[in-house]
Design a protein around this motif. Structure first.
Motif, mmCIF file in Angstrom:
data_model
loop_
_atom_site.group_PDB
_atom_site.id
_atom_site.type_symbol
_atom_site.label_atom_id
_atom_site.label_comp_id
_atom_site.label_asym_id
_atom_site.label_seq_id
_atom_site.Cartn_x
_atom_site.Cartn_y
_atom_site.Cartn_z
ATOM 1 N N ALA A 52 0.831 -1.200 0.000
ATOM 2 C CA ALA A 52 0.000 0.000 0.000
ATOM 3 C C ALA A 52 0.869 1.255 0.000
ATOM 4 O O ALA A 52 1.913 1.299 0.644
ATOM 5 N N ILE A 53 0.414 2.258 -0.734
ATOM 6 C CA ILE A 53 1.099 3.554 -0.790
ATOM 7 C C ILE A 53 0.071 4.634 -0.494
ATOM 8 O O ILE A 53 -0.998 4.670 -1.115
ATOM 9 N N ALA A 54 0.397 5.515 0.443
ATOM 10 C CA ALA A 54 -0.510 6.599 0.830
ATOM 11 C C ALA A 54 0.162 7.941 0.551
ATOM 12 O O ALA A 54 1.285 8.174 0.986
ATOM 13 N N ARG A 55 -0.529 8.782 -0.196
ATOM 14 C CA ARG A 55 -0.080 10.164 -0.395
ATOM 15 C C ARG A 55 -0.885 11.021 0.566
ATOM 16 O O ARG A 55 -2.119 11.023 0.506
ATOM 17 N N GLY A 114 -1.695 1.231 7.807
ATOM 18 C CA GLY A 114 -0.295 1.376 8.200
ATOM 19 C C GLY A 114 0.435 2.385 7.335
ATOM 20 O O GLY A 114 1.247 3.176 7.824
ATOM 21 N N ALA A 115 0.145 2.378 6.034
ATOM 22 C CA ALA A 115 0.757 3.351 5.121
ATOM 23 C C ALA A 115 0.295 4.762 5.457
ATOM 24 O O ALA A 115 1.078 5.718 5.416
ATOM 25 N N LEU A 116 -0.969 4.887 5.809
ATOM 26 C CA LEU A 116 -1.521 6.194 6.168
ATOM 27 C C LEU A 116 -0.883 6.723 7.454
ATOM 28 O O LEU A 116 -0.551 7.901 7.548
ATOM 29 N N ARG A 117 -0.688 5.849 8.431
ATOM 30 C CA ARG A 117 -0.026 6.256 9.683
ATOM 31 C C ARG A 117 1.396 6.718 9.406
ATOM 32 O O ARG A 117 1.841 7.734 9.942
ATOM 33 N N HIS A 118 2.109 5.985 8.564
ATOM 34 C CA HIS A 118 3.478 6.367 8.197
ATOM 35 C C HIS A 118 3.495 7.715 7.480
ATOM 36 O O HIS A 118 4.323 8.583 7.780
ATOM 37 N N GLY A 119 2.558 7.913 6.551
ATOM 38 C CA GLY A 119 2.491 9.168 5.806
ATOM 39 C C GLY A 119 2.119 10.348 6.683
ATOM 40 O O GLY A 119 2.679 11.439 6.561
ATOM 41 N N ILE A 120 1.171 10.158 7.595
ATOM 42 C CA ILE A 120 0.761 11.229 8.509
ATOM 43 C C ILE A 120 1.931 11.630 9.401
ATOM 44 O O ILE A 120 2.187 12.818 9.621
#
Length: 167
Positions: A52-55, A114-120
């Motif tokens: 997953a990749i979150a911008r 998890g990607a969203l938490r990392h990005g935030i």
């Protein structure tokens, strides 16, 4: 031992150079990190987990989190996933002080959270560089590199063999 110009001489000379520069304290202090914000006052970061990749864009606001055009309560139905994406704000003591706009692709819901938490977390450090130590200590800035192992030929799954039959 010969004093080459590359090494700068003996240790005593090096000590004199450091003292002349203002002592060890002057050498250790670095310039303060400037926040990275765009013209609209937002900070941008990319978060990754599994496939997953979150911008993520973060800006001051009332605490609304919008993922792929939907509110977080609609996109992540499970409370555990909503708790996961709010952890950086709780640790940094910035709960409901920032609006989040994110687009997430790939993976499943758990990987996307998890990607969203990392990005935030990364976007918060770009907006407020002083939060980096707190978020780093909590482990939110480290990309979790665990991914699914690939399937090998001659195997049923990545490691599982086919059932053995003696006769």
């Amino acid at each position: 031992m010969s004093d080459s110009p590359r090494t700068g001489g003996s240790l005593a000379e090096l000590k004199d150079l450091v003292n002349a520069a203002g002592g060890p304290a002057a050498v250790a202090t670095a310039a303060p990190v400037e926040p990275k914000r765009d013209a609209l006052g937002r900070s941008y970061a990319t978060g990754r987990r599994k496939n997953a990749i979150a911008r993520v864009w973060v800006k001051p606001g009332k605490g609304t989190i919008q993922i792929n055009g939907k509110p977080s309560s609609k996109y992540f139905a499970r409370p555990v996933l909503r708790m996961l994406i709010s952890q950086p704000f709780l640790v940094a003591d910035r709960y409901q002080q920032f609006d989040v706009f994110a687009t997430v692709v790939g993976g499943g819901l758990s990987g996307q959270a998890g990607a969203l938490r990392h990005g935030i977390s990364r976007a918060l450090t770009y907006y407020e560089p002083g939060l980096r130590g707190i978020l780093k200590k909590a482990g939110f800035l480290t990309r979790d590199s665990r991914v699914v192992e690939r399937k090998k030929y001659g195997k049923a799954k990545a490691r599982r063999s086919f059932q053995f039959s003696k006769r």
